[in-house]
Every structure is written in C-alpha cells, then in structure tokens.
Design a protein around this motif. Structure first.
Motif, PDB file in Angstrom:
ATOM      1  N   ALA A 198     -26.614  20.496 -22.462  1.00  0.00           N
ATOM      2  CA  ALA A 198     -26.669  19.274 -21.654  1.00  0.00           C
ATOM      3  C   ALA A 198     -25.626  19.313 -20.537  1.00  0.00           C
ATOM      4  N   LEU A 199     -24.437  19.799 -20.849  1.00  0.00           N
ATOM      5  CA  LEU A 199     -23.378  19.912 -19.849  1.00  0.00           C
ATOM      6  C   LEU A 199     -23.770  20.916 -18.764  1.00  0.00           C
ATOM      7  N   ASP A 200     -24.338  22.043 -19.171  1.00  0.00           N
ATOM      8  CA  ASP A 200     -24.788  23.047 -18.200  1.00  0.00           C
ATOM      9  C   ASP A 200     -25.845  22.458 -17.264  1.00  0.00           C
ATOM     10  N   TRP A 201     -26.779  21.684 -17.832  1.00  0.00           N
ATOM     11  CA  TRP A 201     -27.816  21.058 -17.001  1.00  0.00           C
ATOM     12  C   TRP A 201     -27.186  20.069 -16.018  1.00  0.00           C
ATOM     13  N   ALA A 202     -26.276  19.237 -16.518  1.00  0.00           N
ATOM     14  CA  ALA A 202     -25.653  18.217 -15.662  1.00  0.00           C
ATOM     15  C   ALA A 202     -24.877  18.864 -14.513  1.00  0.00           C
ATOM     16  N   CYS A 203     -24.155  19.945 -14.790  1.00  0.00           N
ATOM     17  CA  CYS A 203     -23.370  20.619 -13.751  1.00  0.00           C
ATOM     18  C   CYS A 203     -24.254  21.437 -12.813  1.00  0.00           C
ATOM     19  N   GLY A 204     -25.430  21.820 -13.270  1.00  0.00           N
ATOM     20  CA  GLY A 204     -26.343  22.616 -12.452  1.00  0.00           C
ATOM     21  C   GLY A 204     -27.390  21.749 -11.785  1.00  0.00           C
ATOM     22  N   PHE A 205     -28.549  21.691 -12.404  1.00  0.00           N
ATOM     23  CA  PHE A 205     -29.686  20.946 -11.850  1.00  0.00           C
ATOM     24  C   PHE A 205     -29.370  19.467 -11.650  1.00  0.00           C
ATOM     25  N   HIS A 226      -7.628  18.203 -19.496  1.00  0.00           N
ATOM     26  CA  HIS A 226      -7.076  17.985 -20.840  1.00  0.00           C
ATOM     27  C   HIS A 226      -7.530  16.649 -21.382  1.00  0.00           C
ATOM     28  N   PRO A 227      -7.945  16.532 -22.620  1.00  0.00           N
ATOM     29  CA  PRO A 227      -7.973  17.619 -23.584  1.00  0.00           C
ATOM     30  C   PRO A 227      -9.097  18.613 -23.251  1.00  0.00           C
ATOM     31  N   ASP A 228      -8.831  19.871 -23.465  1.00  0.00           N
ATOM     32  CA  ASP A 228      -9.781  20.945 -23.158  1.00  0.00           C
ATOM     33  C   ASP A 228     -10.772  21.088 -24.310  1.00  0.00           C
ATOM     34  N   THR A 229     -11.658  20.095 -24.418  1.00  0.00           N
ATOM     35  CA  THR A 229     -12.696  20.136 -25.452  1.00  0.00           C
ATOM     36  C   THR A 229     -14.056  19.929 -24.798  1.00  0.00           C
ATOM     37  N   LEU A 230     -15.068  20.456 -25.427  1.00  0.00           N
ATOM     38  CA  LEU A 230     -16.428  20.296 -24.926  1.00  0.00           C
ATOM     39  C   LEU A 230     -16.819  18.818 -24.894  1.00  0.00           C
ATOM     40  N   LEU A 231     -16.458  18.070 -25.924  1.00  0.00           N
ATOM     41  CA  LEU A 231     -16.781  16.645 -25.992  1.00  0.00           C
ATOM     42  C   LEU A 231     -16.145  15.878 -24.839  1.00  0.00           C
ATOM     43  N   SER A 232     -14.882  16.151 -24.554  1.00  0.00           N
ATOM     44  CA  SER A 232     -14.179  15.465 -23.473  1.00  0.00           C
ATOM     45  C   SER A 232     -14.765  15.819 -22.109  1.00  0.00           C
ATOM     46  N   HIS A 233     -14.997  17.099 -21.867  1.00  0.00           N
ATOM     47  CA  HIS A 233     -15.552  17.520 -20.580  1.00  0.00           C
ATOM     48  C   HIS A 233     -16.962  16.974 -20.389  1.00  0.00           C
ATOM     49  N   ALA A 234     -17.776  17.050 -21.424  1.00  0.00           N
ATOM     50  CA  ALA A 234     -19.149  16.536 -21.333  1.00  0.00           C
ATOM     51  C   ALA A 234     -19.139  15.028 -21.071  1.00  0.00           C
ATOM     52  N   SER A 235     -18.237  14.308 -21.704  1.00  0.00           N
ATOM     53  CA  SER A 235     -18.177  12.855 -21.497  1.00  0.00           C
ATOM     54  C   SER A 235     -17.920  12.518 -20.035  1.00  0.00           C
ATOM     55  N   TYR A 236     -16.948  13.194 -19.426  1.00  0.00           N
ATOM     56  CA  TYR A 236     -16.648  12.891 -18.026  1.00  0.00           C
ATOM     57  C   TYR A 236     -17.847  13.238 -17.134  1.00  0.00           C
ATOM     58  N   VAL A 237     -18.432  14.405 -17.335  1.00  0.00           N
ATOM     59  CA  VAL A 237     -19.548  14.854 -16.498  1.00  0.00           C
ATOM     60  C   VAL A 237     -20.781  13.974 -16.708  1.00  0.00           C
ATOM     61  N   PHE A 238     -21.091  13.633 -17.953  1.00  0.00           N
ATOM     62  CA  PHE A 238     -22.237  12.761 -18.219  1.00  0.00           C
ATOM     63  C   PHE A 238     -22.055  11.427 -17.508  1.00  0.00           C
ATOM     64  N   ASN A 239     -20.847  10.888 -17.569  1.00  0.00           N
ATOM     65  CA  ASN A 239     -20.594   9.610 -16.909  1.00  0.00           C
ATOM     66  C   ASN A 239     -20.718   9.734 -15.394  1.00  0.00           C
ATOM     67  N   SER A 240     -20.257  10.834 -14.853  1.00  0.00           N
ATOM     68  CA  SER A 240     -20.381  11.070 -13.415  1.00  0.00           C
ATOM     69  C   SER A 240     -21.855  11.036 -13.005  1.00  0.00           C
ATOM     70  N   TYR A 241     -22.690  11.745 -13.755  1.00  0.00           N
ATOM     71  CA  TYR A 241     -24.130  11.767 -13.478  1.00  0.00           C
ATOM     72  C   TYR A 241     -24.726  10.360 -13.625  1.00  0.00           C
ATOM     73  N   TYR A 242     -24.370   9.695 -14.700  1.00  0.00           N
ATOM     74  CA  TYR A 242     -24.870   8.342 -15.003  1.00  0.00           C
ATOM     75  C   TYR A 242     -24.537   7.363 -13.873  1.00  0.00           C
ATOM     76  N   GLN A 243     -23.292   7.385 -13.404  1.00  0.00           N
ATOM     77  CA  GLN A 243     -22.886   6.465 -12.346  1.00  0.00           C
ATOM     78  C   GLN A 243     -23.581   6.811 -11.027  1.00  0.00           C
ATOM     79  N   GLN A 244     -23.748   8.093 -10.736  1.00  0.00           N
ATOM     80  CA  GLN A 244     -24.408   8.513  -9.493  1.00  0.00           C
ATOM     81  C   GLN A 244     -25.901   8.218  -9.495  1.00  0.00           C
ATOM     82  N   ASN A 245     -26.460   7.990 -10.662  1.00  0.00           N
ATOM     83  CA  ASN A 245     -27.901   7.796 -10.777  1.00  0.00           C
ATOM     84  C   ASN A 245     -28.279   6.396 -11.253  1.00  0.00           C
ATOM     85  N   GLY A 246     -27.492   5.420 -10.863  1.00  0.00           N
ATOM     86  CA  GLY A 246     -27.874   4.019 -11.031  1.00  0.00           C
ATOM     87  C   GLY A 246     -27.715   3.393 -12.389  1.00  0.00           C
ATOM     88  N   ASN A 247     -26.954   4.000 -13.294  1.00  0.00           N
ATOM     89  CA  ASN A 247     -26.698   3.410 -14.615  1.00  0.00           C
ATOM     90  C   ASN A 247     -27.980   3.113 -15.401  1.00  0.00           C
TER      91      ASN A 247
END
Length: 172
Positions: free
Chosen positions: A70-77, A93-114
C-alpha cells in the motif's frame, strides 16, 4: 457524486473487468478475494466529520507485506508526498513501516478530498479524529469541504487505473 454512485460505478467496472479479462476463458478468483476480512469501515460518504477534521493512518496489526504494498502504491501511482519520511526529514523517526505509512496515507487522503475511498489502501488504513502529529512531524489536515469536480474526475481516473491493474493481475 455520492458514495453510493461510486459503489455502483466501481461494481460495474469490476464486472466489466472480469468479463474483458477472461473472454472465453475460465474465470479464476484469487484466493485472498474469496476470504472475507473483517474491517471496521468508515461511514459512507465524505468521512470528514461535521464538527472537525479527520486524518488517515495505517492500521496497527495488518500484515507488513500488505502495508508495504500500500505504501509503495501511494508513493508511486498514488502520487503522495513521501519525501517527509525519508532519512533526515521531519517524519522519518520513528523509522517504522507503520509510522511512515501513516504519514503517507494521510498525505494522499488530504490531497484527495478526505473521501472514504482515499483512506482505504486495501484495508490497511483507517480514518481517525485525533491529530496524529508528534514533535516536528506535522500531519496535513484540511477543513471539511465537498470534493470538487476536478477531484472527482482525478479520483475516478485513479480508480479505473487500479481496476485495470487488477484485471491484468487476474489474467496472469
């Protein structure tokens, strides 16, 4: 366009996808598509609540491979902002998959109208009402607003792209 209309469009596209993917061939379903997965879905429609802002975060407990896909898709397509979770950036930091995915997912979510579909990520994400920001890592937010026609068209094109990829994957 209301959530119910999106569901109808997506359903029709999926049916057409299967019909195109296997003309004259035996239809095969992927094993994971036949096993129901219990998730707590956000309410239908725009998931920005009337009395506040929402964020999209990765669900704890989901498989690491699903989260990474899911993170790869969000950062790519998905074209989400992933620079902020790179080494040395504010949300690394924290350097975890859960933390990084959370920030990126939210970035996508906010950019795409919630919208509810913008925080699905194959069931690996959920909408929350509490700001997940911490320290110098500030999560994007936006005030409640209806999706613009431009956003709706953009999201529809992304959905069609995802469905096409699913069709191709089904044929392989």
């Amino acid at each position: 366009m209301r959530s119910g209309e999106w569901m109808v469009i997506c359903g029709v596209l999926m049916v057409e996808c299967y019909m195109v993917a296997a003309p004259g061939a035996r239809l095969q379903q992927k094993a994971e598509s036949t096993t129901p997965i219990a998730t707590t879905s956000p309410p239908e429609g725009n998931t920005t609540f009337i009395d506040g802002t929402t964020w999209c975060v990765a669900r704890p407990g989901v498989s690491q491979s699903d989260l990474q896909n899911a993170l790869d898709w969000a950062c790519g397509f998905g074209d989400a902002d992933c620079s902020i979770v790179q080494p040395g950036a504010a949300c690394y930091h924290p350097d975890t998959l859960l933390s990084h995915a959370s920030y990126v997912f939210n970035s996508y979510y906010q950019q795409n109208g919630n919208s509810d579909i913008a925080c699905y990520f194959g069931g690996t994400a959920a909408v929350v009402r509490r700001d997940p920001s911490y320290g110098s890592c500030k999560y994007l937010s936006s005030e409640p607003a209806a999706a613009s026609p431009l956003f709706q068209r953009s999201l529809l094109l992304k959905i069609v792209g995802i469905l096409i990829l699913q069709c191709l994957n089904t044929r392989l």
